[in-house]
Design a protein around this motif. Structure first.
Motif, PDB file in Angstrom:
ATOM      1  N   ALA A   1      -2.727   6.776   1.757  1.00  0.00           N
ATOM      2  CA  ALA A   1      -3.730   5.994   1.034  1.00  0.00           C
ATOM      3  C   ALA A   1      -5.106   6.606   1.287  1.00  0.00           C
TER       4      ALA A   1
ATOM      5  N   ASP B   1      -3.202   4.820  -3.097  1.00  0.00           N
ATOM      6  CA  ASP B   1      -3.955   3.566  -3.170  1.00  0.00           C
ATOM      7  C   ASP B   1      -5.222   3.682  -2.327  1.00  0.00           C
TER       8      ASP B   1
ATOM      9  N   VAL C   1       0.847  -1.195   0.000  1.00  0.00           N
ATOM     10  CA  VAL C   1       0.000   0.000   0.000  1.00  0.00           C
ATOM     11  C   VAL C   1       0.883   1.245   0.000  1.00  0.00           C
TER      12      VAL C   1
ATOM     13  N   LYS D   1      -7.164  -1.656  -3.098  1.00  0.00           N
ATOM     14  CA  LYS D   1      -6.112  -2.667  -3.038  1.00  0.00           C
ATOM     15  C   LYS D   1      -6.324  -3.604  -1.850  1.00  0.00           C
TER      16      LYS D   1
END
Length: 691
Positions: A183, A159, A155, A207
């Motif tokens: 993220a 993301d 990550v 993800k």
């Protein structure tokens, strides 16, 4: 108390409001953070602002100075300073950037300096779950491990990390870990169906997905594995599915879920010696993605920036609501509602938060109020529908609980009706700041809401928020007080969405907020601003505004009348399109022991005609035999019902009744997000709607 005078609320027509005595006044207004902030500005700027009204006016006339002062007053931490506060050469619909040049991290502003703090950060409990207390030191350490595990799982900043998850401590840890990395977090509650979840998450391609194996609601356990498996297989972008077991010692069989691991195993994959490092990111770097309701197509993916959310939440929670390290904030919410993000925002002002998962009325109506006394909750948030539910079952918390620590109650999701103000002050607590608040997913915060330095008036939101240039318009550039009209915001504010996901050229963003009034934010709410008190009344959604024969008024006005009848448990008011015109239709859900009758319909019609006007009287009043449709967050579902009964009428007129009943279907995307989807079926059994 009795109702104040309410003349017909019609756009562009002046209406009277009888100003009653306030239900509550602050005992020490000079001790509030709003007063201290005003003095801070006076000293810094060489001003002499002496009232909230003067502070509000200055805040919206000098938005760049105001927001830079909020930054300084709330001690916002950044690794690099901003070069200028706002791109002032850009129009509002060009989405000007704020605090250009600044680098910061949302999670750092919640956790910096907390590695050794033994103050409580989280209380987590609910149906089937015992109380778990997490200190700021514990939270810091768990976020540290989760960040390391996420980084090892690949990550990185930008993301997406998604949660199909209950309102539990692990959810907060995952959110703050994602924010630490940069993220983008997005979550939905476990009561959403798989279609609704995939309509949202498939657009943003997460993800990592974090979820659970089971939930419990209303005394009944529910396996979540089958739904999780469907969602996981429908998201090819997923590299890891992380499951928080409902029962720590006995996780369910997860063999049907691809790429799955347990929460404990995921944290164990971290570098045990890793330091918690916060990525330094631009002010408008995406923090989270929220979703629109999806009633007119796929849900819009609304991207909110870290800096704007941080600053707005700190302004609301710290400055105007007086929350700080000595407070405990509870808001009854799911992870799929913006109020969850608002609740978590209290960590950035040092306030402990309460995470409750389960029914608010199980095993008995006092469960949340017992929690107030048990945990020393100082601020209690809920929906207007919950307050109504307490009234309906005759539960009076003030007679059964101490509530000594409680100093504020917030309600949202729908307008708090005037009688519910009375109920709170008569049967919950008399010396509490009761604040109906309004904002939305669009800004993940408030346009109008609470202020502990101001009085509370029956039926009104206390005030427009500082720095939010909210006006009531009856036409382009026609701002009014003491009349009803559209809620607009005429100047930029930091928590405007940074963009919509997959919105090339920003067309959907522009259409959502700037199509009705060029260069001015149109929120889609119908409001009334009291020119005496400065308070605000919410009259319903503008897209659900009733407009028979060209006369506009809000559904809330009719609800306020119907709600005075004990024979009626609930009601729904919508417009049904009939060619170029529309008619108003009211549905009544009768209380136990009462039958729908022409007598009750006649009484309600007479009251509406007398207290509002003949133009407000519904053309049809019908029984809601299976209840009023609601979202899980307690919002009445008006727009979807309007669309359904309007389409049934259109097809019936053009192709016949049989064809309408056979071919017109409620949108699955809508039904999958309702708390009671079967309630839509009743509208097919009302022949009056097809004539």
């Amino acid at each position: 108390m009795t109702h104040g005078s309410n003349d017909a609320v019609v756009a562009g027509v002046a209406t009277k409001r009888k100003t009653e005595e306030p239900l509550w006044k602050p005992q020490t207004p000079l001790a509030t953070n709003t007063h201290k902030f005003r003095e801070f500005i006076n000293t810094k700027r060489g001003l002499a602002l002496v009232s909230y009204e003067e502070l509000y006016t200055w805040s919206v006339e000098h938005i760049e100075l105001f927001w830079s002062d909020v930054w300084e007053y709330t001690r916002t931490k950044s690794s690099s300073d901003y070069t200028h506060t706002l791109e002032s050469d850009k129009a509002m619909d060009e989405i000007p950037r704020w605090f250009v040049g600044a680098s910061l991290n949302y999670a750092e502003n919640a956790l910096d300096g907390m590695a050794g703090s033994q103050r409580t950060a989280l209380y987590s409990l609910g149906e089937g779950r015992s109380l778990v207390t997490t200190t700021f030191a514990d939270l810091h350490n768990q976020v540290r491990l989760c960040v390391s595990a996420m980084r090892r799982a690949g990550v990185a900043a930008g993301d997406r990390v998604a949660g199909y998850i209950p309102n539990i401590a692990e959810t907060v840890v995952a959110f703050l870990a994602a924010a630490s990395i940069g993220a983008i977090w997005s979550s939905t509650s476990t009561d959403f169906g798989t279609t609704a979840v995939l309509d949202r998450f498939a657009q943003i391609r997460p993800k990592i997905l974090i979820s659970t194996d089971a939930t419990c609601y209303n005394g009944k356990p529910h396996s979540h594995v089958e739904k999780l498996a469907v969602v996981s297989r429908g998201l090819p972008s997923l590299q890891r599915v992380i499951v928080v077991p409902f029962n720590d010692g006995s996780p369910a069989d997860l063999s049907s879920v691809p790429n799955v691991c347990l929460w404990g195993d995921f944290l164990a994959s971290a570098d045990a010696n890793a330091r918690l490092e916060f990525e330094q990111l631009p002010f408008d770097h995406p923090l989270l993605i929220l979703f629109s309701s999806g009633t007119t197509g796929k849900p819009k993916c609304i991207v909110h920036g870290a800096g704007g959310i941080l600053l707005q939440h700190r302004k609301e929670l710290q400055i105007t609501q007086d929350l700080g390290p000595d407070d405990v904030l509870f808001y009854y919410t799911t992870t799929g509602w913006m109020m969850w993000n608002w609740l978590v925002g209290a960590l950035t002002v040092g306030t402990a938060i309460v995470l409750y998962e389960g029914s608010p009325l199980t095993p008995e109506p006092g469960v949340l109020w017992t929690m107030v006394d048990q945990l020393g909750i100082t601020a209690f948030g809920t929906s207007a529908k919950y307050i109504q539910s307490l009234e309906d079952v005759g539960y009076w918390p003030g007679e059964k609980h101490s509530l000594e620590t409680l100093k504020a109650i917030y309600t949202t999701a729908s307008p708090l009706k005037p009688d519910s103000f009375d109920f709170v002050y008569n049967h919950i607590k008399s010396n509490v700041c009761l604040s109906s608040i309004t904002g939305g997913t669009d800004i993940c915060s408030l346009f109008c809401g609470a202020n502990t330095s101001l009085p509370v008036y029956r039926g009104e939101i206390q005030t427009r928020g500082l720095g939010m240039a909210v006006e009531c318009w009856v036409g382009p550039n026609q701002s009014v007080l003491g009349q009803s009209g559209d809620m607009v915001c005429v100047k930029p504010f930091p928590c405007m969405p940074v963009y919509f996901w997959n919105d090339n050229g920003g067309k959907r963003y522009h259409s959502a907020y700037f199509e009705r009034y060029p260069h001015v934010w149109y929120q889609g709410d119908f409001i009334f601003i009291n020119d005496t008190t400065g308070g605000v009344e919410m009259l319903g959604r503008s897209d659900g505004t009733l407009n028979p024969a060209g006369v506009r008024f809000g559904s809330a006005e009719l609800y306020n009348i119907v709600d005075t009848y004990p024979e009626v448990a609930d009601s729904l008011v919508v417009a049904q399109r009939q060619g170029a015109d529309e008619r108003v239709v009211m549905f009544l859900q009768m209380a136990d022991g009462y039958q729908f009758s022409t007598d009750i319909v006649g009484k309600i019609r007479t009251q509406i005609r007398t207290r509002l006007s003949p133009r407000h009287v519904p053309a049809l009043v019908l029984p809601a035999t299976t209840g009023v449709p609601y979202t899980p967050n307690g919002k009445k579902v008006e727009i979807a019902v309007k669309a359904l009964i309007s389409e049934l009428y259109r097809v019936a007129q053009e192709e016949g009744v049989d064809v309408a009943l056979r071919t017109v279907k409620a949108d699955e995307k809508t039904t999958s997000t309702l708390a009671n989807p079967k309630s839509l079926l009743q509208f097919y059994n009302m022949p009056e709607l097809l004539k």
